[in-house]
Write an enzyme that holds these catalytic residues in place. Structure first.
Site, PDB file in Angstrom:
ATOM      1  N   TRP A 103      37.573  48.240  41.028  1.00 11.56           N
ATOM      2  CA  TRP A 103      38.973  47.863  40.807  1.00 11.56           C
ATOM      3  C   TRP A 103      39.372  47.912  39.342  1.00 11.56           C
ATOM      4  CZ3 TRP A 103      42.123  48.695  44.482  1.00 11.56           C
ATOM      5  CH2 TRP A 103      41.745  48.476  45.804  1.00 11.56           C
ATOM      6  N   ASP A 173      43.195  40.637  36.834  1.00  9.53           N
ATOM      7  CA  ASP A 173      43.407  40.919  38.259  1.00  9.53           C
ATOM      8  C   ASP A 173      42.575  39.891  39.025  1.00  9.53           C
ATOM      9  OD1 ASP A 173      43.414  41.814  40.852  1.00  9.53           O
ATOM     10  OD2 ASP A 173      42.751  43.865  40.397  1.00  9.53           O
ATOM     11  N   LYS A 197      43.859  38.557  50.197  1.00 11.03           N
ATOM     12  CA  LYS A 197      42.471  38.101  50.163  1.00 11.03           C
ATOM     13  C   LYS A 197      42.419  36.579  50.285  1.00 11.03           C
ATOM     14  CE  LYS A 197      41.686  42.431  48.882  1.00 11.03           C
ATOM     15  NZ  LYS A 197      42.009  43.281  47.744  1.00 11.03           N
TER      16      LYS A 197
HETATM   17  C1  LIG Z   1      42.385  44.461  47.104  1.00 10.67           C
HETATM   18  C2  LIG Z   1      42.402  44.532  45.623  1.00 10.67           C
HETATM   19  C3  LIG Z   1      43.353  45.292  44.931  1.00 10.67           C
HETATM   20  C4  LIG Z   1      44.386  46.147  45.644  1.00 10.67           C
HETATM   21  O1  LIG Z   1      45.285  45.363  46.328  1.00 10.67           O
HETATM   22  P1  LIG Z   1      46.538  46.049  47.084  1.00 10.67           P
HETATM   23  O2  LIG Z   1      47.273  44.871  47.595  1.00 10.67           O
HETATM   24  O3  LIG Z   1      45.953  46.913  48.153  1.00 10.67           O
HETATM   25  O4  LIG Z   1      47.293  46.816  46.086  1.00 10.67           O
HETATM   26  C5  LIG Z   1      43.317  45.276  43.568  1.00 10.67           C
HETATM   27  N1  LIG Z   1      42.402  44.553  42.892  1.00 10.67           N
HETATM   28  C6  LIG Z   1      41.469  43.814  43.524  1.00 10.67           C
HETATM   29  C7  LIG Z   1      40.482  43.028  42.725  1.00 10.67           C
HETATM   30  C8  LIG Z   1      41.438  43.780  44.905  1.00 10.67           C
HETATM   31  O5  LIG Z   1      40.526  43.042  45.548  1.00 10.67           O
END
Ligand SMILES: *Cc1c(COP(=O)(O)O)cnc(C)c1O
Length: 361
Positions: A103, A173, A197
């Site tokens: 990511w 993030d 998540k």
């Molecule tokens: C799932 C995830 C993303 C992407 O999320 P989307 O909602 O599909 O854009 C980005 N960063 C991390 C750490 C993730 O777990």
């Protein structure tokens, strides 16, 4: 509800039963309005109240200081890979990225179209088995910001604590570990997280941004991509994802009732330990992540004999342990243990793993 399975999927992920039951109970005749939650107008007083409460609850859960705004935006986490550089850095500016896996790699790739991405530290040489040791980071004091991925959802690597980047804003993030532990938000310039998540329905993102960063946005950035515009409109620049924001608010209420993020941290520790203990004792399962960087949220592992993967997954499914298949980029197995996963779910998985090893190890 009937037979409830344990959903170990990485996202969209398991939601608390209590929240699901409340949605089922309340959505159809929403607060006695005579119409459903999906029909609720975003200009209504009812929605204003829902949004205000969700914001206030997130603020109190994470102790978000007055200096920071809270936003609920469309599009999940991915738009922020581009929005962060477009809003925080001018053309040709440099930003530091800590490269910890899949990511952070995506974030870097997207940002590099807009800024000069500098890799201040990378764990690529050790196949992303850790967060690179802080002592080796080469931060540029002139950088527009430092970007980290707080928890690499696919690799299973999590920051055990967060760096002090001084005057350079720290951007994180936190898609897969937000709300799983107490946080000193004042140390961050910007936090973004896709909701699916650890929060709620897919498609929504939570953003926490420090006020003084809003003025940095470059010219020519489309309005929907400007944090300042969303702050000005209190997350209602265009029609907000009203239903998802309602559900998200229910999750915040649930977390508060359970004892807040400190309690989520305690449970995460306990749940992940159950699974790591099995891995550490095992000669069948392999997890390559250095103990100090192990994720409490996502535990990827491999079976020493890949041919056993299917048998492992089939047996798990028969016990109601679902969606344990690893990410398509890595294969193997991955167990995600977000806030909504009960301790009994982690225990059922650990027991199954032990029993499977006894039979097939
Ligand atoms: C799932 C995830 C993303 C992407 O999320 P989307 O909602 O599909 O854009 C980005 N960063 C991390 C750490 C993730 O777990």
């Amino acid at each position: 509800m009937g037979d409830r399975a344990y959903n170990f999927g990485a996202g969209p992920a398991m939601m608390p039963d209590e929240v699901i039951e409340r949605i089922a109970r309340e959505w159809q005749d929403f607060h006695g309005e005579g119409y459903s939650a999906m029909e609720l107008g975003h200009r209504s007083e009812r929605f204003a109240d829902i949004l205000a409460r969700a914001k206030a609850d997130l603020r109190s859960l994470l102790g978000v200081p007055e200096s920071h705004h809270v936003l609920f935006l469309h599009g999940g986490a991915t738009p922020h890979f581009a929005m962060v550089p477009l809003n925080l850095a001018g053309p040709g500016a440099v930003a530091d990225y800590i490269h910890t896996g899949y990511w952070s790699d995506k974030a870097m790739a997207e940002a590099s179209a807009h800024i000069n991405v500098r890799i201040a530290a990378s764990a690529a040489d050790s196949e992303f088995d850790r967060v690179p040791d802080r002592a080796g980071w080469k931060l540029d004091p002139q950088a527009a910001y430092v970007h980290i991925c707080a928890n690499e959802t696919i690799g299973g690597v999590e920051f055990a604590d967060y760096p002090d980047t001084g005057a350079v804003p720290l951007v994180a993030d936190m898609s897969s570990n937000i709300l799983s532990q107490p946080l000193d938000v004042s140390r961050f310039g910007l936090i973004y997280a896709g909701a699916q998540k650890n929060i709620g329905p897919a498609g929504l993102a939570v953003v926490i941004i420090r006020d003084d960063l809003l003025g940095r946005v470059r010219d020519g950035v489309p309005s929907v991509m400007k944090y300042a515009r969303h702050v000005e409109w209190d997350s209602m620049y265009n029609t907000p994802a009203a239903f998802s924001i309602w559900v998200t608010g229910l999750v915040f209420e649930y977390v508060k009732k359970q004892g807040g993020v400190a309690e989520m941290a305690r449970r995460s520790e306990e749940k992940s330990r159950l699974v790591y203990d099995v891995l550490d004792r095992s000669s069948l399962y392999i997890n390559r992540i250095q103990p100090a960087s192990r994720s409490r949220m996502n535990i990827p592992f491999f079976l020493r004999e890949p041919r056993l993967n299917t048998r492992f997954l089939d047996g798990a499914r028969r016990r109601g342990l679902l969606n344990l298949k690893g990410h398509r980029a890595t294969g193997g197995i991955r167990a995600s243990l977000y806030n909504a996963m009960p301790l009994d779910g982690a225990r059922a998985l650990a027991d199954y793993m032990t029993e499977f090893e006894r039979k097939h190890g």
